[in-house]
Design an enzyme around this catalytic site. Structure first.
Site, PDB file in Angstrom:
ATOM      1  N   LYS A   1     -11.022  -0.229  10.591  1.00 47.78           N
ATOM      2  CA  LYS A   1     -11.248  -1.372   9.698  1.00 47.78           C
ATOM      3  C   LYS A   1     -11.630  -2.618  10.484  1.00 47.78           C
ATOM      4  O   LYS A   1     -11.711  -3.708   9.932  1.00 47.78           O
ATOM      5  CB  LYS A   1      -9.982  -1.657   8.872  1.00 47.78           C
ATOM      6  CG  LYS A   1      -9.604  -0.535   7.893  1.00 47.78           C
ATOM      7  CD  LYS A   1      -8.428  -0.949   7.052  1.00 47.78           C
ATOM      8  CE  LYS A   1      -7.732   0.206   6.367  1.00 47.78           C
ATOM      9  NZ  LYS A   1      -8.485   0.814   5.276  1.00 47.78           N
TER      10      LYS A   1
ATOM     11  N   CYS B   1      -4.834   2.788  -3.566  1.00 44.41           N
ATOM     12  CA  CYS B   1      -3.525   3.177  -3.013  1.00 44.41           C
ATOM     13  C   CYS B   1      -2.453   2.119  -3.305  1.00 44.41           C
ATOM     14  O   CYS B   1      -1.546   1.898  -2.486  1.00 44.41           O
ATOM     15  CB  CYS B   1      -3.597   3.464  -1.515  1.00 44.41           C
ATOM     16  SG  CYS B   1      -4.669   4.837  -1.120  1.00 44.41           S
TER      17      CYS B   1
ATOM     18  N   ASP C   1       2.484  -4.764   7.695  1.00 41.25           N
ATOM     19  CA  ASP C   1       1.302  -3.904   7.584  1.00 41.25           C
ATOM     20  C   ASP C   1       0.071  -4.800   7.719  1.00 41.25           C
ATOM     21  O   ASP C   1      -0.291  -5.509   6.790  1.00 41.25           O
ATOM     22  CB  ASP C   1       1.357  -3.198   6.214  1.00 41.25           C
ATOM     23  CG  ASP C   1       0.073  -2.443   5.894  1.00 41.25           C
ATOM     24  OD1 ASP C   1      -0.917  -2.583   6.639  1.00 41.25           O
ATOM     25  OD2 ASP C   1       0.071  -1.726   4.873  1.00 41.25           O
TER      26      ASP C   1
ATOM     27  N   HIS D   1       0.865  -1.194   0.000  1.00 35.95           N
ATOM     28  CA  HIS D   1       0.000   0.000   0.000  1.00 35.95           C
ATOM     29  C   HIS D   1       0.896   1.237   0.000  1.00 35.95           C
ATOM     30  O   HIS D   1       2.020   1.195   0.513  1.00 35.95           O
ATOM     31  CB  HIS D   1      -0.842  -0.055   1.279  1.00 35.95           C
ATOM     32  CG  HIS D   1      -1.902   0.978   1.394  1.00 35.95           C
ATOM     33  ND1 HIS D   1      -1.648   2.262   1.813  1.00 35.95           N
ATOM     34  CD2 HIS D   1      -3.232   0.917   1.147  1.00 35.95           C
ATOM     35  CE1 HIS D   1      -2.786   2.934   1.829  1.00 35.95           C
ATOM     36  NE2 HIS D   1      -3.765   2.153   1.426  1.00 35.95           N
TER      37      HIS D   1
ATOM     38  N   GLN E   1      -5.286  -4.976   6.878  1.00 34.38           N
ATOM     39  CA  GLN E   1      -6.383  -5.836   6.412  1.00 34.38           C
ATOM     40  C   GLN E   1      -6.367  -7.194   7.117  1.00 34.38           C
ATOM     41  O   GLN E   1      -7.251  -8.017   6.858  1.00 34.38           O
ATOM     42  CB  GLN E   1      -6.282  -6.055   4.887  1.00 34.38           C
ATOM     43  CG  GLN E   1      -6.328  -4.797   4.056  1.00 34.38           C
ATOM     44  CD  GLN E   1      -7.674  -4.064   4.137  1.00 34.38           C
ATOM     45  OE1 GLN E   1      -8.670  -4.606   4.606  1.00 34.38           O
ATOM     46  NE2 GLN E   1      -7.695  -2.814   3.692  1.00 34.38           N
TER      47      GLN E   1
HETATM   48  N1  C6P Z   1      -6.625   0.860   2.721  1.00 34.15           N
HETATM   49  C1  C6P Z   1      -8.514   0.678   1.214  1.00 34.15           C
HETATM   50  O1  C6P Z   1      -7.905  -0.288   0.758  1.00 34.15           O
HETATM   51  P1  C6P Z   1      -5.262   3.965   7.094  1.00 34.15           P
HETATM   52  O2  C6P Z   1      -5.930   4.768   6.025  1.00 34.15           O
HETATM   53  O3  C6P Z   1      -4.006   4.629   7.592  1.00 34.15           O
HETATM   54  O4  C6P Z   1      -6.184   3.544   8.178  1.00 34.15           O
HETATM   55  O5  C6P Z   1      -4.802   2.589   6.401  1.00 34.15           O
HETATM   56  C2  C6P Z   1      -3.842   2.625   5.384  1.00 34.15           C
HETATM   57  C3  C6P Z   1      -3.660   1.263   4.810  1.00 34.15           C
HETATM   58  C4  C6P Z   1      -2.447   0.632   4.973  1.00 34.15           C
HETATM   59  N2  C6P Z   1      -2.251  -0.616   4.541  1.00 34.15           N
HETATM   60  C5  C6P Z   1      -3.224  -1.322   3.927  1.00 34.15           C
HETATM   61  C6  C6P Z   1      -2.955  -2.721   3.492  1.00 34.15           C
HETATM   62  C7  C6P Z   1      -4.464  -0.725   3.723  1.00 34.15           C
HETATM   63  O6  C6P Z   1      -5.428  -1.415   3.111  1.00 34.15           O
HETATM   64  C8  C6P Z   1      -4.687   0.594   4.162  1.00 34.15           C
HETATM   65  C9  C6P Z   1      -5.985   1.289   3.867  1.00 34.15           C
HETATM   66  C10 C6P Z   1      -7.908   1.454   2.351  1.00 34.15           C
HETATM   67  O7  C6P Z   1      -9.617   1.024   0.784  1.00 34.15           O
HETATM   68  C11 C6P Z   1      -7.771   2.899   1.991  1.00 34.15           C
HETATM   69  S1  C6P Z   1      -6.668   3.145   0.638  1.00 34.15           S
END
Ligand code: C6P
Length: 415
Positions: free
Chosen positions: A233, A373, A207, A130, A210
């Site tokens: 999430k 992203c 990371d 990401h 998910q």
């Molecule tokens: N993905 C989507 O896929 P934040 O926005 O900081 O809470 O999370 C960022 C982030 C980091 N790593 C992974 C694997 C992610 O999926 C995400 C967030 C969202 O729709 C928004 S791009």
């Protein structure tokens, strides 16, 4: 298989705790399939946060008065609860609350990366990272002279582990890998990558944005040095995220934000830092959000994370199979099974993903369209964008059917 008992979760009872799912648009009930972006918040979590505001609202670690003590205890307890949830035996000292996964990654990058990396060091990412980690490490590498390498994704949407073994060498300082890809759905072999990193004296950051919401995660079984995720999430509130770090490593790291609440002693000349995790949490932290995250963890544990995983896998498999039957749908990522999390990204031939999402919206079906992203990954897939349906504990087979049925409208209008 009953439509209400997917993967042995009682989905009907679960749905009753989410008033937002009762919404209708022009008389059509909402079908919410954008859970990888943000999940909804069940009543027990909303209740815990409003109870906190009604009864204990105050600042933490600043007051002797009763309310401040109650708020402080609730805030500290939330750290312990999260530690327990992800198997961090160092408890609250290993759990830093941030704003979200992105801020957790930046904390690590600024605090550890800027201080420790140099021109001889390599940071190994994967092609499915990401932007939260990809962009961050790119920038830190520019500032430190370190270089960035990417482990390739193969044609099945999995990491090429042979390439991983070539990329991770004695020059590697850090491996940064996504646990479950938000685009491909791939569940990566993070424990194996941790072993590889450690064999070469490197650290591993995982990371888990998910992963933590959708499956049991044990950071010590993985042997992750650092691990991050977001409250919003996982049935929790926005505004709070987590950086787990091994205690010894967090102790050695410099803070990256300064201010009140994180110091031990301040003079006109210099300052020293307080204990973990507070040295990384300056200023007034997300207190009500921590209470909400605590309640979300309680909620998920009561559902059972193994059951949550089974539910995710089953709905993803059903969606994958139904979409695959269509013939004019291209699906990205691994086939259904243990290596695919609860989401499916795809494109309908001849229809831009944004147009598809707009048609879905006319059917009250909420999906995400775009690059999620992961622009470089989309470049590699040879598409500018994809549509993505992502599932959570309240989703049903019928909702997947609604998604598939709406494809016909898109075909008629655009194809
Ligand atoms: N993905 C989507 O896929 P934040 O926005 O900081 O809470 O999370 C960022 C982030 C980091 N790593 C992974 C694997 C992610 O999926 C995400 C967030 C969202 O729709 C928004 S791009």
């Amino acid at each position: 298989m009953s439509q209400q008992n997917v993967g042995s979760l009682d989905v009907e009872a679960i749905r009753a705790e989410y008033p937002i799912l009762e919404r209708e648009f022009d008389g059509t009930p909402l079908v919410y399939l954008d859970n990888a972006a943000t999940t909804h918040t069940p009543e027990p979590v909303v209740e815990a946060m409003s109870d906190y505001y009604r009864t204990s609202n105050s600042n933490v670690h600043r007051g002797i008065h009763q309310l401040s003590q109650e708020a402080s205890i609730a805030y500290e307890d939330a750290h312990d609860r999260v530690a327990d949830f992800i198997g961090a035996s160092g408890e609250r000292e290993e759990i830093v609350f941030t704003k979200n996964t992105t801020e957790s990654e930046n904390l690590l990058a600024y605090s550890w990366g800027l201080n420790e990396l140099g021109p001889d060091d390599e940071v190994v990412l994967t092609e499915m990272e990401h932007h939260a980690s990809l962009v961050t490490w790119q920038q830190i590498a520019k500032r430190t002279g370190a270089s960035v390498k990417y482990i390739e994704v193969d044609e099945t949407g999995r990491l090429d582990m042979e390439h991983a073994r070539e990329c991770i060498t004695d020059d590697t300082a850090l491996v940064s890998v996504v646990h479950v890809s938000n685009t491909l759905g791939t569940v990566n072999p993070v424990a194996e990558l941790a072993d590889l990193a450690h064999d070469h004296g490197a650290y591993i950051f995982v990371d888990g944005a998910q992963a933590v919401p959708t499956r049991p995660v044990d950071v010590e079984a993985i042997d992750a040095d650092f691990y991050a995720f977001s409250g919003h999430k996982m049935a929790g509130p926005t505004g709070i995220g987590v950086l787990y770090g091994k205690k010894k490593l967090l102790e050695e790291m410099e803070p990256y934000l300064y201010g009140g609440g994180m110091i031990r002693k301040v003079t006109f000349e210099d300052s020293t830092w307080g204990d973990l995790p507070w040295k990384f949490e300056p200023g007034t932290p997300p207190i009500a959000e921590a209470v909400g995250l605590h309640a979300a963890v309680d909620y998920l544990e009561e559902l059972g994370m193994e059951r949550v995983r089974a539910h995710e896998e089953e709905l993803a498999a059903y969606a994958y199979d139904r979409l695959a039957e269509e013939g004019d749908v291209e699906i990205y990522g691994p086939e259904p099974g243990a290596e695919r999390g609860g989401l499916v990204s795809f494109n309908l031939e001849g229809v831009h993903a944004h147009d598809l999402a707009s048609i879905m919206n006319d059917h009250a079906v909420a999906i995400r369209a775009g690059d999620h992203c992961t622009q470089p990954l989309h470049d590699k897939l040879g598409v500018a964008a994809s549509a993505r349906a992502s599932f959570y504990v309240y989703n049903t087979h019928e909702e997947v059917d609604a998604l598939v049925e709406a494809l016909d409208d898109a075909r008629q209008l655009f194809a």
